[in-house]
Design an enzyme around this catalytic site. Sequence first.
Site, PDB file in Angstrom:
ATOM      1  N   ARG A 104      -2.072  13.692   1.940  1.00 55.06           N
ATOM      2  CA  ARG A 104      -2.521  14.235   3.043  1.00 55.06           C
ATOM      3  C   ARG A 104      -3.387  15.361   2.767  1.00 55.06           C
ATOM      4  NH1 ARG A 104      -1.281  10.153   6.905  1.00 55.06           N
ATOM      5  NH2 ARG A 104       0.843   9.704   7.128  1.00 55.06           N
ATOM      6  N   PHE A 136      -5.209   0.829  -3.692  1.00 54.52           N
ATOM      7  CA  PHE A 136      -4.765   1.639  -2.845  1.00 54.52           C
ATOM      8  C   PHE A 136      -5.196   2.996  -3.112  1.00 54.52           C
ATOM      9  CE2 PHE A 136      -1.228   4.252  -0.752  1.00 54.52           C
ATOM     10  CZ  PHE A 136      -1.230   3.342   0.359  1.00 54.52           C
ATOM     11  N   GLU A 182     -10.326   5.202  13.015  1.00 56.48           N
ATOM     12  CA  GLU A 182      -9.339   4.787  12.074  1.00 56.48           C
ATOM     13  C   GLU A 182      -9.608   5.286  10.893  1.00 56.48           C
ATOM     14  OE1 GLU A 182      -6.631   4.004  11.194  1.00 56.48           O
ATOM     15  OE2 GLU A 182      -6.110   2.140  11.583  1.00 56.48           O
ATOM     16  N   ASP A 183      -8.800   5.259   9.813  1.00 60.05           N
ATOM     17  CA  ASP A 183      -8.961   5.758   8.364  1.00 60.05           C
ATOM     18  C   ASP A 183      -9.591   4.474   7.687  1.00 60.05           C
ATOM     19  OD1 ASP A 183      -6.516   4.807   8.531  1.00 60.05           O
ATOM     20  OD2 ASP A 183      -5.700   6.172   7.405  1.00 60.05           O
ATOM     21  N   ASP A 198      -7.848  -2.647   5.959  1.00 59.95           N
ATOM     22  CA  ASP A 198      -7.599  -3.408   4.799  1.00 59.95           C
ATOM     23  C   ASP A 198      -7.412  -4.852   5.324  1.00 59.95           C
ATOM     24  OD1 ASP A 198      -6.373  -4.264   2.556  1.00 59.95           O
ATOM     25  OD2 ASP A 198      -4.658  -3.001   2.397  1.00 59.95           O
TER      26      ASP A 198
HETATM   27  N1  LIG Z   1      -3.175   5.446   2.548  1.00 59.26           N
HETATM   28  C1  LIG Z   1      -3.710   4.314   2.466  1.00 59.26           C
HETATM   29  N2  LIG Z   1      -3.207   3.575   3.588  1.00 59.26           N
HETATM   30  C2  LIG Z   1      -3.788   2.265   3.721  1.00 59.26           C
HETATM   31  C3  LIG Z   1      -4.661   1.635   2.764  1.00 59.26           C
HETATM   32  N3  LIG Z   1      -4.973   0.421   2.960  1.00 59.26           N
HETATM   33  C4  LIG Z   1      -4.370   0.333   4.320  1.00 59.26           C
HETATM   34  N4  LIG Z   1      -3.641   1.519   4.874  1.00 59.26           N
HETATM   35  C5  LIG Z   1      -3.092   1.642   6.115  1.00 59.26           C
HETATM   36  O1  LIG Z   1      -2.817   0.390   6.629  1.00 59.26           O
HETATM   37  C6  LIG Z   1      -3.814   0.530   7.844  1.00 59.26           C
HETATM   38  C7  LIG Z   1      -4.449  -0.822   8.021  1.00 59.26           C
HETATM   39  O2  LIG Z   1      -3.976  -1.541   7.132  1.00 59.26           O
HETATM   40  P1  LIG Z   1      -4.399  -3.220   7.837  1.00 59.26           P
HETATM   41  O3  LIG Z   1      -4.183  -4.112   6.559  1.00 59.26           O
HETATM   42  O4  LIG Z   1      -3.693  -3.634   8.978  1.00 59.26           O
HETATM   43  O5  LIG Z   1      -5.926  -3.160   8.075  1.00 59.26           O
HETATM   44  C8  LIG Z   1      -4.537   1.850   7.940  1.00 59.26           C
HETATM   45  O6  LIG Z   1      -4.553   2.360   8.936  1.00 59.26           O
HETATM   46  C9  LIG Z   1      -3.577   2.597   6.967  1.00 59.26           C
HETATM   47  O7  LIG Z   1      -2.559   3.304   7.518  1.00 59.26           O
HETATM   48  C10 LIG Z   1      -4.752   2.463   1.596  1.00 59.26           C
HETATM   49  O8  LIG Z   1      -5.294   1.880   0.587  1.00 59.26           O
HETATM   50  N5  LIG Z   1      -4.275   3.768   1.468  1.00 59.26           N
HETATM   51 MG   LIG Z   2      -4.715   4.326   9.572  1.00 60.15          MG
END
Ligand SMILES: Nc1nc2c(ncn2[C@@H]2O[C@H](COP(=O)(O)O)[C@@H](O)[C@H]2O)c(=O)[nH]1
Ligand SMILES: [Mg+2]
Length: 216
Positions: A199, A186, A133-134, A137
Amino acid sequence: MDPSKWIDVTSESFKYSLDHFVIPSHYQKDVSSILIPHGIIMDRIEKLAKLIVEDSKGPLVICCVLKGGHQFFADLVNEIKKCNTVLGQSVPLSLEFIKVRSYHNDVSTGTVSISLTDEECQDWKNKNLLIVEDIIDTGNTMVKLLHKLQEFQPASVRVASLLLKKTPKSNGYVPNYVGFAIPDEFVVGYALDYNEYFRDLDHICIISVSYILDFG
Ligand SMILES: Nc1nc2c(ncn2[C@@H]2O[C@H](COP(=O)(O)O)[C@@H](O)[C@H]2O)c(=O)[nH]1
Ligand SMILES: [Mg+2]
């Protein structure tokens, strides 16, 4: 949180000026600073791959969480393959892709949609999964995904996330492997997007407030 598991870049001193690195001109005005330069990301992934291989007892099914996880997944798989040759260890890999969506603009929608069919996942029974996963949050996306994966009765599930956001909104979930702990802002770049933009930016950057005001 165990700070020895990751590199903490939450302090202000980790924000690099845009002048010190090359940024595509189409993004110059849209990010405020560079949080993690591309070279450091790559060096950290080399170490994460080594840790993953050392912990792996047999074949691994590596699952990429799309779309944001695709660049980390590609670079991590490359490094794991290098460990297979250079370290003389041998971890057979198979590669899978899961599409998950939970964000609109820079805000979590609160609902997590997971595209997975029973046909796709029936082979995961008794396999060792590594979810890639990237960013974590709030942790809600990963907790929901892990719950869903249990339906397919894998032997084990581990999670590698490049980023872990330090936020009071966290549900407490911490992945097995983390690249960097980041501030509650963010971020974009290295496949992380804002409505599909950024991206193609290599560094991980803090998005500018003016961009969110103009396009949010
Ligand atoms: N580009 C960004 N995408 C983000 C960021 N913070 C969260 N995310 C996206 O949400 C999910 C995970 O969120 P969660 O609250 O359920 O843990 C993650 O996979 C991203 O796709 C951000 O700072 N930048
Ligand atoms: Mg993600």
